[in-house]
Design a protein around this motif. Sequence first.
Motif, PDB file in Angstrom:
ATOM      1  N   ALA A   1       5.793   8.782  -9.836  1.00  0.00           N
ATOM      2  CA  ALA A   1       7.228   8.479 -10.007  1.00  0.00           C
ATOM      3  C   ALA A   1       7.743   7.888  -8.821  1.00  0.00           C
ATOM      4  O   ALA A   1       8.384   7.059  -8.799  1.00  0.00           O
ATOM      5  CB  ALA A   1       8.015   9.693 -10.689  1.00  0.00           C
ATOM      6  N   MET A   2       7.384   8.696  -7.661  1.00  0.00           N
ATOM      7  CA  MET A   2       7.595   7.918  -6.422  1.00  0.00           C
ATOM      8  C   MET A   2       7.431   6.834  -6.214  1.00  0.00           C
ATOM      9  O   MET A   2       8.096   5.663  -5.756  1.00  0.00           O
ATOM     10  CB  MET A   2       7.537   8.938  -5.299  1.00  0.00           C
TER      11      MET A   2
ATOM     12  N   LEU B   1       4.792   7.752   1.675  1.00  0.00           N
ATOM     13  CA  LEU B   1       6.008   8.435   0.833  1.00  0.00           C
ATOM     14  C   LEU B   1       5.684  10.052   1.365  1.00  0.00           C
ATOM     15  O   LEU B   1       4.553  10.510   1.780  1.00  0.00           O
ATOM     16  CB  LEU B   1       5.760   8.366  -0.298  1.00  0.00           C
ATOM     17  N   GLN B   2       6.968  10.618   1.459  1.00  0.00           N
ATOM     18  CA  GLN B   2       6.909  12.187   1.769  1.00  0.00           C
ATOM     19  C   GLN B   2       6.021  12.892   0.713  1.00  0.00           C
ATOM     20  O   GLN B   2       6.383  12.619  -0.439  1.00  0.00           O
ATOM     21  CB  GLN B   2       8.386  12.831   1.721  1.00  0.00           C
ATOM     22  N   ARG B   3       5.148  13.518   1.280  1.00  0.00           N
ATOM     23  CA  ARG B   3       4.188  14.008  -0.005  1.00  0.00           C
ATOM     24  C   ARG B   3       4.733  15.514  -0.595  1.00  0.00           C
ATOM     25  O   ARG B   3       5.449  16.215   0.168  1.00  0.00           O
ATOM     26  CB  ARG B   3       2.751  14.529   0.583  1.00  0.00           C
ATOM     27  N   PRO B   4       5.023  15.432  -1.989  1.00  0.00           N
ATOM     28  CA  PRO B   4       5.427  16.661  -2.550  1.00  0.00           C
ATOM     29  C   PRO B   4       4.600  18.009  -2.290  1.00  0.00           C
ATOM     30  O   PRO B   4       3.547  17.851  -2.264  1.00  0.00           O
ATOM     31  CB  PRO B   4       5.470  16.247  -3.902  1.00  0.00           C
ATOM     32  N   ALA B   5       5.352  18.965  -1.745  1.00  0.00           N
ATOM     33  CA  ALA B   5       4.717  20.037  -1.519  1.00  0.00           C
ATOM     34  C   ALA B   5       4.300  21.018  -2.618  1.00  0.00           C
ATOM     35  O   ALA B   5       4.075  22.495  -2.380  1.00  0.00           O
ATOM     36  CB  ALA B   5       5.555  20.801  -0.411  1.00  0.00           C
ATOM     37  N   ILE B   6       4.209  20.682  -3.826  1.00  0.00           N
ATOM     38  CA  ILE B   6       4.067  21.391  -4.963  1.00  0.00           C
ATOM     39  C   ILE B   6       2.733  22.130  -4.900  1.00  0.00           C
ATOM     40  O   ILE B   6       2.537  23.067  -5.236  1.00  0.00           O
ATOM     41  CB  ILE B   6       4.057  20.575  -6.250  1.00  0.00           C
ATOM     42  N   GLY B   7       1.569  21.629  -4.455  1.00  0.00           N
ATOM     43  CA  GLY B   7       0.294  21.893  -4.394  1.00  0.00           C
ATOM     44  C   GLY B   7       0.340  23.265  -3.457  1.00  0.00           C
ATOM     45  O   GLY B   7      -0.669  24.065  -3.782  1.00  0.00           O
ATOM     46  N   LYS B   8       1.130  23.453  -2.656  1.00  0.00           N
ATOM     47  CA  LYS B   8       1.326  24.551  -1.776  1.00  0.00           C
ATOM     48  C   LYS B   8       1.630  25.783  -2.615  1.00  0.00           C
ATOM     49  O   LYS B   8       1.235  26.943  -1.989  1.00  0.00           O
ATOM     50  CB  LYS B   8       2.144  24.437  -0.541  1.00  0.00           C
ATOM     51  N   LEU B   9       1.904  25.847  -3.670  1.00  0.00           N
ATOM     52  CA  LEU B   9       2.351  26.919  -4.569  1.00  0.00           C
ATOM     53  C   LEU B   9       0.965  27.645  -5.005  1.00  0.00           C
ATOM     54  O   LEU B   9       1.202  28.519  -5.594  1.00  0.00           O
ATOM     55  CB  LEU B   9       3.037  26.315  -5.812  1.00  0.00           C
ATOM     56  N   SER B  10       0.092  26.685  -4.917  1.00  0.00           N
ATOM     57  CA  SER B  10      -1.252  27.483  -5.353  1.00  0.00           C
ATOM     58  C   SER B  10      -1.673  28.807  -4.241  1.00  0.00           C
ATOM     59  O   SER B  10      -2.509  29.522  -4.791  1.00  0.00           O
ATOM     60  CB  SER B  10      -2.309  26.513  -5.131  1.00  0.00           C
TER      61      SER B  10
ATOM     62  N   ILE C   1       0.974  -1.230  -0.046  1.00  0.00           N
ATOM     63  CA  ILE C   1       0.087   0.045   0.030  1.00  0.00           C
ATOM     64  C   ILE C   1       1.026   1.061   0.164  1.00  0.00           C
ATOM     65  O   ILE C   1       1.703   1.387   0.985  1.00  0.00           O
ATOM     66  CB  ILE C   1      -0.956   0.081   1.301  1.00  0.00           C
ATOM     67  N   ILE C   2       0.873   2.054  -1.109  1.00  0.00           N
ATOM     68  CA  ILE C   2       1.626   3.366  -1.016  1.00  0.00           C
ATOM     69  C   ILE C   2       0.620   4.572  -0.978  1.00  0.00           C
ATOM     70  O   ILE C   2      -0.318   4.800  -1.791  1.00  0.00           O
ATOM     71  CB  ILE C   2       2.377   3.315  -2.443  1.00  0.00           C
ATOM     72  N   ILE C   3       0.854   5.332  -0.179  1.00  0.00           N
ATOM     73  CA  ILE C   3       0.111   6.422   0.285  1.00  0.00           C
ATOM     74  C   ILE C   3       0.951   7.816   0.570  1.00  0.00           C
ATOM     75  O   ILE C   3       2.046   7.702   1.254  1.00  0.00           O
ATOM     76  CB  ILE C   3      -0.771   6.155   1.591  1.00  0.00           C
ATOM     77  N   PRO C   4       0.745   8.915   0.275  1.00  0.00           N
ATOM     78  CA  PRO C   4       1.697  10.163   0.328  1.00  0.00           C
ATOM     79  C   PRO C   4       0.911  10.735   1.727  1.00  0.00           C
ATOM     80  O   PRO C   4      -0.013  10.640   2.162  1.00  0.00           O
ATOM     81  CB  PRO C   4       1.458  11.190  -0.681  1.00  0.00           C
ATOM     82  N   ARG C   5       2.042  11.457   2.495  1.00  0.00           N
ATOM     83  CA  ARG C   5       1.691  12.094   3.736  1.00  0.00           C
ATOM     84  C   ARG C   5       2.723  13.073   4.122  1.00  0.00           C
ATOM     85  O   ARG C   5       3.786  12.989   3.543  1.00  0.00           O
ATOM     86  CB  ARG C   5       1.472  11.144   5.052  1.00  0.00           C
ATOM     87  N   TRP C   6       2.295  14.228   4.795  1.00  0.00           N
ATOM     88  CA  TRP C   6       3.337  15.240   5.232  1.00  0.00           C
ATOM     89  C   TRP C   6       4.202  14.713   6.214  1.00  0.00           C
ATOM     90  O   TRP C   6       3.821  13.823   7.103  1.00  0.00           O
ATOM     91  CB  TRP C   6       2.494  16.537   5.463  1.00  0.00           C
ATOM     92  N   LEU C   7       5.345  15.260   6.340  1.00  0.00           N
ATOM     93  CA  LEU C   7       6.194  14.707   7.230  1.00  0.00           C
ATOM     94  C   LEU C   7       5.419  14.870   8.778  1.00  0.00           C
ATOM     95  O   LEU C   7       5.250  15.904   9.220  1.00  0.00           O
ATOM     96  CB  LEU C   7       7.627  15.680   7.364  1.00  0.00           C
ATOM     97  N   GLY C   8       5.704  13.895   9.409  1.00  0.00           N
ATOM     98  CA  GLY C   8       4.954  13.896  10.867  1.00  0.00           C
ATOM     99  C   GLY C   8       3.515  14.017  10.712  1.00  0.00           C
ATOM    100  O   GLY C   8       3.004  13.933  12.024  1.00  0.00           O
ATOM    101  N   GLU C   9       2.835  13.983   9.785  1.00  0.00           N
ATOM    102  CA  GLU C   9       1.180  13.861   9.912  1.00  0.00           C
ATOM    103  C   GLU C   9       0.729  12.469  10.421  1.00  0.00           C
ATOM    104  O   GLU C   9       1.316  11.470  10.141  1.00  0.00           O
ATOM    105  CB  GLU C   9       0.774  14.012   8.379  1.00  0.00           C
TER     106      GLU C   9
END
Length: 405
Positions: free
Chosen positions: A85-86, A58-67, A38-46
């Motif tokens: 890709a991750m 997996l460490q969630r990429p923070a690209i969405g925060k650029l919105s 099972i592969i799921i993203p999350r923020w560090l420490g979430e």
Amino acid sequence: MRIAYIAYPTSLMLASANAIQTWTTLRELRQQAPNTLIIIPRWLGEPSRFKEVGATHLQRPAIGKLSRFKKSTLWYYAERSVFAAMSAAVVVSQRWRGEAVDVVYVREVIAAGWWATLWGPLLKIPVIYEAHDLESWNPSRAKETWVQPVLNLLDRLTLGRSAAVASLTDDFRQLLARLGWRKPNDVAVIPDAFDDSLYQPHDRQPARAQLGLDPSAPLIVYAGMTFSYRGLDRLIAAFANLHQTMPDAQLLFIGGRPAEIAQFSQQANNLALGESVRFLGALPQSATPTYLHAADVLVIPDTVTDVTASPLKLFEYLAVERAVVLPNIPALREILPEQIGYYFERGSTQGLEQALADALTDPLRHEREQAGRQCVQDHTYRARAGRIKALCQQISQTTNNGALD
């Protein structure tokens, strides 16, 4: 056979229907296929409930925060592309360790697009896409004009190049056939489900006594984690009309975010409904069934999607053996026949009012409630996980046999 299940839940603490459906499916899938990756993203420490089902985070990429700087859903598309890709890197690393994946099951459209067109073919792994709608129809899609043709292409490639598609409804399967994107036998219908450890029939009066509710008032309940795009304004308007002939009737809302509650509470106040309409806010999942048990009628004013409509609340409502008022669309009739549900013309406030009145006054309501329970008795999450496992086995075996040929 080993499955890699890749998802991008909107809440790791199960504060959304998307997350609940994913988590409960995985809880049961791990029972039936313990080696599932099972592969799921999350923020560090979430914090994450998905640790309970053995997920690899997996460490969630923070690209969405650029919105925050330039508002666009495209940032989130980029974020999910990186996550895809991750996830491919994790699958490769598992293969190097001698724990190869035989089939990839993806339930997020951007990741599924990359897996169906790039990572799956590159790694020679069949990909199954669990489609919940066309991204080009998604109310939250990127709105830039030039993006729409790209989203259409994304839908076509993802649905067309996956080894198989899992659809929530037969209506969506038929749509893909009409579009010429998939043959019907390439699409497995795997509807949503209910958690039978939570949702079972119980008597109304003990539930009302436990909650301090009027033991005799006609009670209508809506339960949903968010109110957006659910037609709740029409429900309140319909109830206001109904209240004129049934002044003791009550309407309870469970769920919703503060801004949504404020908006609809103001509407109820403007209609002078007073204490007849109550907003209980977000409740723990374990607390919701008691309110459903207390109800006379449970209602679905509208659905976010159309041909893919398979709302969790429909299965939960029917599982507790209560009358259900709902919009008359084919996808819902697949689960609940017209002679059992209390259907109304979608978008019609007057029709919704009449359906509520019919359900509250129907002398045969109990028989229809029992029949509704029978409609969903085979739609537990245990059964849903079994259908997913069987589909993965079928695709894995077909691919392997094809490779041998």
